[in-house]
Design an enzyme around this catalytic site. Structure first.
Site, PDB file in Angstrom:
ATOM      1  N   CYS A 271       0.841  -1.192   0.000  1.00 41.63           N
ATOM      2  CA  CYS A 271       0.000   0.000   0.000  1.00 41.63           C
ATOM      3  C   CYS A 271       0.876   1.242   0.000  1.00 41.63           C
ATOM      4  CB  CYS A 271      -0.863   0.027   1.258  1.00 41.63           C
ATOM      5  SG  CYS A 271      -1.850  -1.451   1.449  1.00 41.63           S
TER       6      CYS A 271
ATOM      7  N   TRP B 131       2.919  11.183  -7.561  1.00 39.50           N
ATOM      8  CA  TRP B 131       2.779  10.302  -6.403  1.00 39.50           C
ATOM      9  C   TRP B 131       2.127  10.986  -5.206  1.00 39.50           C
ATOM     10  CZ3 TRP B 131       8.064   7.222  -6.888  1.00 39.50           C
ATOM     11  CH2 TRP B 131       7.898   6.250  -7.888  1.00 39.50           C
TER      12      TRP B 131
ATOM     13  N   HIS C 216      16.487  -5.340  -7.509  1.00 42.31           N
ATOM     14  CA  HIS C 216      15.340  -6.037  -6.903  1.00 42.31           C
ATOM     15  C   HIS C 216      15.670  -7.478  -6.584  1.00 42.31           C
ATOM     16  CE1 HIS C 216      13.687  -2.647  -9.205  1.00 42.31           C
ATOM     17  NE2 HIS C 216      13.018  -2.472  -8.095  1.00 42.31           N
TER      18      HIS C 216
HETATM   19  N1  GLN Z   1      17.307   8.251  -5.216  1.00 39.93           N
HETATM   20  C1  GLN Z   1      16.304   7.278  -4.980  1.00 39.93           C
HETATM   21  C2  GLN Z   1      16.904   6.037  -4.323  1.00 39.93           C
HETATM   22  O1  GLN Z   1      18.012   5.714  -4.611  1.00 39.93           O
HETATM   23  C3  GLN Z   1      15.621   6.876  -6.251  1.00 39.93           C
HETATM   24  C4  GLN Z   1      14.535   5.874  -6.004  1.00 39.93           C
HETATM   25  C5  GLN Z   1      13.710   5.546  -7.201  1.00 39.93           C
HETATM   26  O2  GLN Z   1      14.119   5.765  -8.320  1.00 39.93           O
HETATM   27  N2  GLN Z   1      12.544   5.006  -6.997  1.00 39.93           N
HETATM   28  O3  GLN Z   1      16.286   5.372  -3.542  1.00 39.93           O
END
Ligand code: GLN
Ligand code: ZN
Length: 757
Positions: free
Chosen positions: A519, A564, A697
């Site tokens: 969420c 966002w 990831h």
């Molecule tokens: N500067 C952010 C980080 O490194 C960029 C995050 C993102 O692109 N979602 O966490």
């Protein structure tokens, strides 16, 4: 009295009960039975919330995602998932959703996930191939109908229509998706037969793909499909939402179904034509309450335009929110900490349903019957419109003075890059990261203590400096060329900046489902935005003071802040974005002033703001790019501007990305094995680029060889002197013992590359 209904409700519960219950189950800490009990309670609550409505939506509840539920209902389970019943259906469902059921189970590659239209909700993409078969499995829906009946509800099942379902899916081979229509329709027909046996009167079939640009064959398929389904019982209420129908308007009105739902907010200009276009036996359901934002509805102006339509259509008019309320938080009443005045301007899902009831009462019994509530609504909205907390003369006048020169760098990239090279002395293939480093439990605890006032400012600052120092030393030890401070002070890249800007408010429980159990809690941008004081300076400055290597300042860009957040409905997105741009520009200029020579402005969500119809893309891209440039370009030629984007599909917006004119852009490419760099065969990207060389990831360590070979692929398209080496996103979700070996390999790879050229 017009029938009132809702297209769907939030699923996660008032306090994210579904999230916690799911995660317990996945961890192996609870049983399927316990999860089922929570789900049942949530469904009951959802029926209670709808008790004043005429029809009660069922079937839109989901343990993970309603598009995946549709795949299950249609029996479209990709072959890599068990079909022999050896795995319980629930676990197979989670395997499709997220690659495994419980922690202990074997992993399998999950279904792809992508954004649901232009929302921040993500669905599991249906997969099609030459062997796709369909077979009805209506268990979930029938069970939810039975449950609702037991509670005395009048269920209106909600399902995703066959064409939108096909549209949203992806063929894994050369299969023509549209050719599957004839194969899937019999399953829909069987379902309707079952629903008829259950004495269901109305069935809601969602076909939001009707707001997209459809080719003639898709339009024809709509007509053909509903010629078949429209003949059957139950009666069909076909819903469209999120946009105008444009050249699908007549088609939608003429489909042989019993009712049509139109998003009267997004398609307001089309409402006028509806009474004439709709056959006169058809129900028209109008979505009159915004299901995408958190603002109170203006009840009086709504009644002003709605009353004549009601007079004309009488019982043929139904009313609802514009779309499912999935996209808004549950209940404003939970927000005990929210400023009273701002709270009086807002409505979450429950409040939106109450607004719907009021409007329906006013239509049937006259405005007098709800005079007090109308007065109260007007008072709140008038106060909002006139509030000096919303309208700041200084911000507005600054915006009116934005000039084209503010958006331009002094020199073009080739000139700037020479100056920057002299200043920064970076090697070829410079190495860097995207900004965040592991958010350890110590860091989270520090922030929590600071939030709760358990630390003095001085102690918090000292503790954060220790974290920054650790992060800097680790980067130095890895041998990176451009360092970052690590973002330990940030909970979230948008919320952190929002907390330091005037014009933003925050909720405690304003959660909205993003995907599965995940969420988000978007901050509420309610007023003219400005930056009262520097936000990141002290951290960046400290980091730079303890290293000889250049430290890159790290900011969130205006377009990402906009996309966002819950933003204002009383001015255009473009204007709001300009205000954000000016506020963050102040931070950029201040960073430059204190000696930060490299500044990264993240635009992770630039793509997310793209309108649904490609014909409207250019207009959005024009102002979005301008806002980025307004933010970035107040600096001298010596300062190097970076930007970062976390997605891989940008082939179709590559010109806009080049127009942003950042000196360096870092992007995600590793998962596609640099394939997306193909775009650079045809498009000569003019500035520097850091194609992400490893997928953050995944917990896996990329090998030196892999990185070298990815970069060599990149060097075939982009001259080596304009290439950077970096991961594909921030490292905050990883552990130090994953990050260190990965970065060491990255630096080794860069050294090999330098030696090779
Ligand atoms: N500067 C952010 C980080 O490194 C960029 C995050 C993102 O692109 N979602 O966490
Ligand atoms: Zn990213």
């Amino acid at each position: 009295m017009p029938n009132i209904h809702s297209l769907g409700l939030p699923r996660i519960g008032h306090k994210r009960e579904l999230k916690f219950s799911l995660e317990n189950y996945w961890r192996g800490d609870s049983t399927a039975q316990e999860l089922d009990t929570t789900a049942q309670q949530l469904r009951q609550q959802r029926l209670q919330l709808q008790s004043n409505l005429d029809w009660h939506s069922v079937g839109d509840f989901s343990l993970y995602d309603h598009v995946l539920d549709t795949s299950v209902m249609l029996g479209n389970i990709p072959t890599r998932f068990e079909h022999d019943g050896s795995i319980p259906a629930l676990d197979n469902y989670f395997r499709m959703a997220r690659g495994r059921s419980t922690q202990a189970s074997a992993p399998v590659s999950a279904g792809e996930m992508t954004k649901w239209f232009d929302t921040n909700y993500h669905y599991i993409v249906p997969e099609f191939s030459a062997d796709t078969r369909f077979e009805l499995n209506a268990d979930k829906l029938l069970q939810e109908i039975a449950e609702a009946r037991l509670l005395g509800a009048k269920p209106k099942p909600v399902i995703l229509g066959p064409l939108t379902y096909l549209w949203l899916g992806k063929a894994r081979d050369a299969t023509d998706k549209l050719a599957l229509l004839d194969v899937v329709l019999p399953v829909y027909e069987q379902l309707m037969l079952k629903l008829a046996q259950e004495d269901i009167e109305w069935l809601q079939i969602d076909e939001p793909a009707l707001v997209l640009e459809l080719t003639a064959d898709w339009q024809a398929a709509y007509a053909a499909a509903y010629r078949r389904l429209g003949k059957l019982t139950p009666k069909i209420l076909l819903t469209t939402y999120f946009g105008q129908l444009q050249d699908n308007l007549e088609l939608a009105c003429q489909l042989p179904v019993d009712g049509l739902h139109i998003d009267a907010l997004n398609a307001f200009s089309e409402i006028e034509r509806l009474p004439a276009l709709l056959p006169d036996n058809k129900i028209l359901s109008l979505g009159i309450i915004n299901g995408r934002n958190i603002w109170k509805t203006n009840l009086t102006t709504t009644l002003d335009w709605l009353e004549p339509i009601h007079q004309q259509l009488q019982d043929r008019l139904w009313l609802a929110p514009s779309c499912s309320l999935l996209h808004v938080p549950m209940d404003l009443e939970s927000e005990t900490g929210l400023d009273h005045e701002i709270k009086s301007w807002l409505a979450f899902a429950l409040q939106k349903l109450a607004e719907l009831e009021l409007i329906s009462l006013a239509l049937s019994q006259g405005r007098e019957s709800v005079a007090l509530q109308l007065q109260e609504n007007k008072r709140a909205l008038d106060a909002r419109a006139a509030s000096d907390r919303v309208h700041k003369t200084a911000v507005k006048s600054r915006c009116s003075q934005i000039s084209p020169t503010m958006m331009q760098r002094n020199s073009h990239y080739p000139v700037r890059s020479q100056l920057q090279r002299k200043m920064l002395h970076l090697p070829r293939y410079p190495t860097t990261t995207i900004g965040s480093f592991p958010q350890t439990s110590e860091i989270r605890l520090l922030r929590k203590k600071n939030r709760q006032g358990e630390l003095t400012q001085a102690d918090y600052k000292k503790a954060m400096q220790t974290e920054i120092q650790h992060c800097i030393r680790e980067q130095e030890a890895c041998g990176l060329d451009v360092l970052v401070h690590g973002e330990a002070e940030r909970n979230d890249m948008v919320e952190y900046f929002a907390e330091h800007l005037a014009g933003y408010a925050f909720t405690q429980f304003g959660w909205v489902q993003s995907y599965g159990s995940r969420c988000v809690k978007p901050p509420i941008l309610y007023g003219d935005v400005s930056r009262p004081e520097p936000i990141t300076l002290e951290w960046a400055q400290y980091a730079q003071s303890i290293s000889d290597k250049p430290v890159k300042g790290m900011l969130t860009g205006p377009v990402t802040m906009l996309n966002w957040s819950f933003v204002r409905d009383d001015q255009s997105r473009r204007e709001t974005c300009q205000q954000l741009a000016l506020a963050i520009r102040d931070e950029v200029c201040d960073l430059e002033q204190v000696g930060i020579n490299i500044i990264q402005i993240d635009e992770a969500a630039l793509r997310e703001g793209l309108p649904l119809r490609t014909s409207a893309w250019q207009e959005y891209l024009d102002w979005a790019v301008q806002c980025f440039k307004l933010t970035a370009n107040g600096v001298t030629d010596h300062t190097q501007i970076h930007t970062h984007m976390c997605y891989s599909e940008f082939n179709d917006i590559i010109q806009a990305i080049a127009d942003m004119d950042a000196d360096v852009i870092t992007i995600e490419t590793s998962r596609s094995n640099m394939e997306l760099l193909d775009v650079f065969d045809a498009f000569a990207y003019p500035n520097e680029i850091g194609p992400g060389v490893y997928d953050i990831h995944s917990p896996n360590t990329p090998s030196v060889d892999e990185i070298v070979s990815l970069m060599q692929k990149a060097a075939q398209r982009i001259p080596a002197e304009r290439l950077w080496v970096n991961p594909d996103c921030g490292l905050k979700t990883r552990h130090w013992d994953e990050v260190k070996p990965a970065l060491l390999n990255m630096v080794k790879a860069a050294k090999q590359l330098r030696a090779m050229t």
